[in-house]
Design a protein around this motif. Sequence first.
Motif, PDB file in Angstrom:
ATOM      1  N   CYS A 103       0.889  -0.963  -0.163  1.00 24.08           N
ATOM      2  CA  CYS A 103       0.041  -0.260   0.317  1.00 24.08           C
ATOM      3  C   CYS A 103       0.332   0.648  -0.416  1.00 24.08           C
ATOM      4  CB  CYS A 103      -0.885   0.084   0.945  1.00 24.08           C
ATOM      5  SG  CYS A 103      -1.864   1.308   1.263  1.00 24.08           S
TER       6      CYS A 103
ATOM      7  N   GLY B 140      -3.900  -2.771   0.898  1.00 24.83           N
ATOM      8  CA  GLY B 140      -3.905  -2.130   0.030  1.00 24.83           C
ATOM      9  C   GLY B 140      -5.089  -0.871   0.502  1.00 24.83           C
TER      10      GLY B 140
ATOM     11  N   ARG C 245       3.669   0.496  -2.236  1.00 24.92           N
ATOM     12  CA  ARG C 245       2.301  -0.750  -3.237  1.00 24.92           C
ATOM     13  C   ARG C 245       3.332  -0.682  -4.035  1.00 24.92           C
ATOM     14  NH1 ARG C 245      -1.313   2.026  -7.270  1.00 24.92           N
ATOM     15  NH2 ARG C 245       0.866   2.799  -7.993  1.00 24.92           N
TER      16      ARG C 245
END
Length: 343
Positions: A110, A157, A124
């Motif tokens: 993330c 996420g 991420r």
Amino acid sequence: MDNILNYSLEELSNWMKENKESAFRSKQVFSWIYKGVWKFEDMKNLPKTTIEKLNNSFSIEKPKIVHKYESKLDKTTKFLFAFNDGNIIESVVMKYKHGNSICISTQVGCRMGCKFCASTLEGRIRNLTAGEMLAEVLLAQETIGERISNIVLMGSGEPLDNFDNVTKFIELVNADYGLNIGQRHITLSTCGLVPKIYELADKGYSITLAISLHASNDKRRREIMPIAKKYSIDEILKACDYYIEKTKRRITFEYSLVSGINDSVEDAIELSQLLKGRLCHVNLIPVNEIKENTLRRPSKKTIEEFERTLNKYKIEVTVRREMGSDIDAACGQLRRKYLEGRD
Ligand code: SAH
């Protein structure tokens, strides 16, 4: 090869037509896929020639179960799944009286950088496709041998940072040819990407929106959530009001309680004033402690006092029940542990 799990019925029907097959074959294919069949050869009512064409064009991408952990304290099961490219994500199945619920990941890692969160420490890596999210549900369902009836997009996420794949996933699981999971049984949690909240509201779904608020003023929020530098609480609440107006759905505000940071009675009063009069509900989450930071959860007494204060100001509130605490079933901890080779 194209992962067929990313396809909607309409898209597959078009493919069938382009490939000189009857469109109804797509319905047959999906009825197998959503039953958990992972090979075209096993789809008994398809002619050989169709199977061959499908095999030449599509894969049905099945992640590997790297690990499955079952809690001894409750019926929580945590999965570590590996995709073909070697990326690993986690999903958690929780069993409740009203049915089985799965918490799925929407990205590998993330990039939101929230201070308390283990999923964001390395940024991420990539977005998950709709089909990969779907595979989390299909494989979990197959493994536990029971239907999953609720989905929360609250794993690793930021779902609204992967908007197109996430909305496609919602449509696939909701479809009657898909998993037929009602939109009211789907919850999407976001740290508050304001323009995307409007976009989501305009989709006209009736899913539950959960906002990770975690602070009652912008100054404090900026200290723990970098996204707060981009969007103010005021802007988030305006977007929430729009979401409520469009969907008539009650919004959940998540508030992770961290000792000495956002857990005082004054914080609770400020939070009540912010949320007053809204169709909403606060979910207090005593922070899950991770070894990478020094954030700690408040005492039981402090948590109860926070809850009482919200109650006093007529704000609906629940304290999240901790599940799977013996298997690190929270917030990206398992994947990290695995990647560090401590497992
Ligand atoms: N990115 C989305 C969804 C994933 S996180 C979001 O921010 O909402 C799901 C929820 O768990 C969020 O409310 C998040 O802030 C919270 N969370 C993450 N790490 C946590 C931790 N260590 N303890 C308590 N809650 C945490």
